[in-house]
Design a protein around this motif. Structure first.
Motif, PDB file in Angstrom:
ATOM      1  N   LEU A 222      -1.406  61.477  21.212  1.00  0.00           N
ATOM      2  CA  LEU A 222      -0.616  61.320  19.989  1.00  0.00           C
ATOM      3  C   LEU A 222      -0.642  59.874  19.511  1.00  0.00           C
ATOM      4  N   PRO A 223      -0.561  59.625  18.212  1.00  0.00           N
ATOM      5  CA  PRO A 223      -0.470  58.255  17.707  1.00  0.00           C
ATOM      6  C   PRO A 223       0.749  57.547  18.291  1.00  0.00           C
ATOM      7  N   ALA A 224       0.591  56.305  18.666  1.00  0.00           N
ATOM      8  CA  ALA A 224       1.660  55.568  19.359  1.00  0.00           C
ATOM      9  C   ALA A 224       2.919  55.430  18.518  1.00  0.00           C
ATOM     10  N   GLU A 225       2.773  55.286  17.203  1.00  0.00           N
ATOM     11  CA  GLU A 225       3.926  55.036  16.329  1.00  0.00           C
ATOM     12  C   GLU A 225       4.583  56.319  15.834  1.00  0.00           C
ATOM     13  N   LEU A 226       4.174  57.457  16.359  1.00  0.00           N
ATOM     14  CA  LEU A 226       4.637  58.742  15.851  1.00  0.00           C
ATOM     15  C   LEU A 226       6.130  58.948  16.091  1.00  0.00           C
ATOM     16  N   ASN A 227       6.826  59.457  15.076  1.00  0.00           N
ATOM     17  CA  ASN A 227       8.233  59.801  15.206  1.00  0.00           C
ATOM     18  C   ASN A 227       8.345  61.218  15.756  1.00  0.00           C
ATOM     19  N   SER A 228       9.109  61.392  16.819  1.00  0.00           N
ATOM     20  CA  SER A 228       9.210  62.714  17.420  1.00  0.00           C
ATOM     21  C   SER A 228      10.605  62.934  17.983  1.00  0.00           C
ATOM     22  N   TYR A 229      10.895  64.190  18.292  1.00  0.00           N
ATOM     23  CA  TYR A 229      12.123  64.573  18.990  1.00  0.00           C
ATOM     24  C   TYR A 229      11.740  65.278  20.281  1.00  0.00           C
ATOM     25  N   THR A 230      12.608  65.190  21.288  1.00  0.00           N
ATOM     26  CA  THR A 230      12.473  66.077  22.434  1.00  0.00           C
ATOM     27  C   THR A 230      13.043  67.442  22.027  1.00  0.00           C
TER      28      THR A 230
ATOM     29  N   VAL B 127       6.972  66.455  15.039  1.00  0.00           N
ATOM     30  CA  VAL B 127       6.509  66.669  16.409  1.00  0.00           C
ATOM     31  C   VAL B 127       7.702  66.830  17.343  1.00  0.00           C
ATOM     32  N   LEU B 128       7.654  67.879  18.166  1.00  0.00           N
ATOM     33  CA  LEU B 128       8.659  68.114  19.197  1.00  0.00           C
ATOM     34  C   LEU B 128       7.961  68.139  20.542  1.00  0.00           C
ATOM     35  N   ARG B 129       8.545  67.497  21.527  1.00  0.00           N
ATOM     36  CA  ARG B 129       7.937  67.501  22.855  1.00  0.00           C
ATOM     37  C   ARG B 129       8.990  67.643  23.943  1.00  0.00           C
ATOM     38  N   TRP B 130       8.572  68.192  25.068  1.00  0.00           N
ATOM     39  CA  TRP B 130       9.484  68.441  26.188  1.00  0.00           C
ATOM     40  C   TRP B 130      10.154  67.154  26.640  1.00  0.00           C
ATOM     41  N   SER B 131       9.382  66.098  26.727  1.00  0.00           N
ATOM     42  CA  SER B 131       9.923  64.788  27.126  1.00  0.00           C
ATOM     43  C   SER B 131       9.325  63.724  26.232  1.00  0.00           C
TER      44      SER B 131
ATOM     45  N   ILE C 126       4.508  70.067  21.462  1.00  0.00           N
ATOM     46  CA  ILE C 126       3.751  69.651  22.647  1.00  0.00           C
ATOM     47  C   ILE C 126       4.359  70.372  23.836  1.00  0.00           C
ATOM     48  N   LEU C 127       3.648  71.355  24.378  1.00  0.00           N
ATOM     49  CA  LEU C 127       4.195  72.236  25.397  1.00  0.00           C
ATOM     50  C   LEU C 127       3.904  71.749  26.815  1.00  0.00           C
ATOM     51  N   PRO C 128       4.857  71.910  27.746  1.00  0.00           N
ATOM     52  CA  PRO C 128       4.532  71.740  29.165  1.00  0.00           C
ATOM     53  C   PRO C 128       3.733  72.956  29.641  1.00  0.00           C
ATOM     54  N   ASP C 129       3.131  72.864  30.811  1.00  0.00           N
ATOM     55  CA  ASP C 129       2.236  73.920  31.293  1.00  0.00           C
ATOM     56  C   ASP C 129       2.906  75.289  31.354  1.00  0.00           C
ATOM     57  N   LYS C 130       4.167  75.319  31.798  1.00  0.00           N
ATOM     58  CA  LYS C 130       4.858  76.606  31.919  1.00  0.00           C
ATOM     59  C   LYS C 130       4.963  77.297  30.565  1.00  0.00           C
TER      60      LYS C 130
ATOM     61  N   GLU D 111      17.373  76.605  31.452  1.00  0.00           N
ATOM     62  CA  GLU D 111      17.056  75.429  30.644  1.00  0.00           C
ATOM     63  C   GLU D 111      15.666  75.499  30.026  1.00  0.00           C
ATOM     64  N   SER D 112      14.644  75.786  30.820  1.00  0.00           N
ATOM     65  CA  SER D 112      13.272  75.777  30.313  1.00  0.00           C
ATOM     66  C   SER D 112      13.080  76.844  29.251  1.00  0.00           C
TER      67      SER D 112
END
Length: 385
Positions: A303-311, A291-295, A326-330, A349-350
């Protein structure tokens, strides 16, 4: 042969190129220095060298950018400016001479004193033994000028080849340092980077070059580097390469996938997909994607609380068989077809972080969107059955 700039797309094998070229130099009796910005990349370079060479070697030296400035460009010749030894750097993300929360400068912090000499309070902390990290490149440039390029001549005596990795993250005075070295080492420097992955900045300030176009022009026109391109992506399958090319459309050539086969265990699910927020847990259970997420907070509601992810930013340099983004709206608007969504942004950056996130995926790339938006996007929707 002229000094070289290699524009290396995601997954193109830039680290392999650096290591193979370094090994060739070492086997010919030479010594190699690799300078890169992030700690993760320093570790990756060392590990990859040992894997490919079979052992460590004193002739293969990897340094972080700030350590390089301090140890090789500043400290050996600092007495042209300061007599007390500069022991380390003090990290400064913002200009240390501006009063926090204002646009006003602190008193007596100008670069030069009334008599024209260099003001130590401009470059050094009050103890006079630490240099502000954001001004290291500028300090290195001044010392090079005052010492008649002595740091570059010293480097030439020590190393037969110098690599600067991740040059897309360099700005302003960083380029002045490379220029000062390239005047002396006219055929021994190789710079490597992907300007679509510019998500860090080595310093503050407004000195050019800043944009990708300015940086490439600086290499080619001002420093006379020979430019080369590494367009083949050895990480991602073609559908993922295709969507990554839309992010900087028209600025770079088309990316060609070098992936020849898909592993049997991946064959039941590969390509680019949409998954509804309400079905994310089932998708994660079925495929165990990275899982990758903006923040770090993005997707916290489903998402499951214990999930391992990267920004997006921290995933740079990594690769995974399956990626769930996991995408931001933009970014949702962009993959929905709004190609102009980044045009009014003040920085890249975005846009660049989206490129980084997409190109981490080898075989399957899945975007999480709100249920009501899923049918409006031109990608197959994963269904849990």
């Amino acid at each position: 042969m002229a000094n070289e700039l290699w524009v290396a797309g995601a997954g193109s094998g830039k680290t392999n190129k650096i290591i193979l070229d370094a090994i060739e130099t070492i086997e010919e009796g030479g010594r190699v220095l690799v300078v890169t910005y992030t700690i993760n990349n320093q570790a990756e370079l060392r590990a990859r060298f040992i894997k490919m060479y079979g052992d460590s070697s004193e002739s293969f030296v990897v340094k972080g950018l700030f350590s390089f400035y301090l140890e090789d460009m500043i400290r050996p010749y600092q007495r042209v400016l300061f007599k007390d030894r500069i022991t380390s750097h003090h990290f400064t993300e913002h200009n240390p001479h501006i009063i926090p929360g204002t646009k006003f400068y602190k008193k007596n912090r100008g670069e030069k004193l009334k008599d024209g000499s260099i003001n130590p309070d401009y470059y050094l902390t009050p103890c006079k033994t630490k240099a502000y990290s954001g001004l290291l490149a500028k300090l290195a440039t001044v010392i090079a000028q005052r010492s008649k390029d002595a740091p570059a001549k010293r480097l030439q005596d020590i190393y037969q080849k110098v690599f600067f990795d991740e040059v897309q993250d360099l700005v302003g005075w960083d380029y002045s340092v490379i220029k000062s070295i390239s005047k002396v080492m006219v055929d021994s420097i190789c710079c490597v980077g992907d300007f679509r992955q510019t998500i860090y900045s080595t310093t503050f300030g407004h000195k050019a070059p800043k944009s990708p176009e300015q940086k490439i022009d600086y290499f080619v026109k001002k420093m006379k580097f020979q430019i080369n391109h590494m367009a083949k992506n050895h990480r991602c399958i073609q559908p993922i390469c295709d969507i990554s090319d839309t992010i900087h459309a028209g600025l770079y050539g088309e990316t060609v996938s070098g992936v020849q086969t898909i592993p049997v265990e991946i064959g039941n699910h590969y390509g680019v997909f949409i998954v509804k927020q309400s079905e994310v847990v089932e998708y994660i259970d079925a495929f165990h994607p990275q899982v990758l997420r903006w923040s770090a907070a993005a997707g916290g509601k489903y998402l499951p609380a214990e999930l391992n992810s990267y920004t997006f930013g921290s995933s740079k340099g990594l690769g995974f068989d399956r990626v769930l983004v996991i995408l931001p709206d933009k970014h949702v608007q962009f993959i929905g077809g709004n190609r102009g969504v980044f045009e009014k942004d003040k920085t890249e950056e975005s846009r660049n972080k989206l490129y980084v996130a997409i190109t981490r995926a080898r075989f399957s790339l899945t975007f999480v969107v709100k249920d009501k938006l899923a049918e409006n996007l031109n990608y197959p929707i994963w269904k849990p059955y």
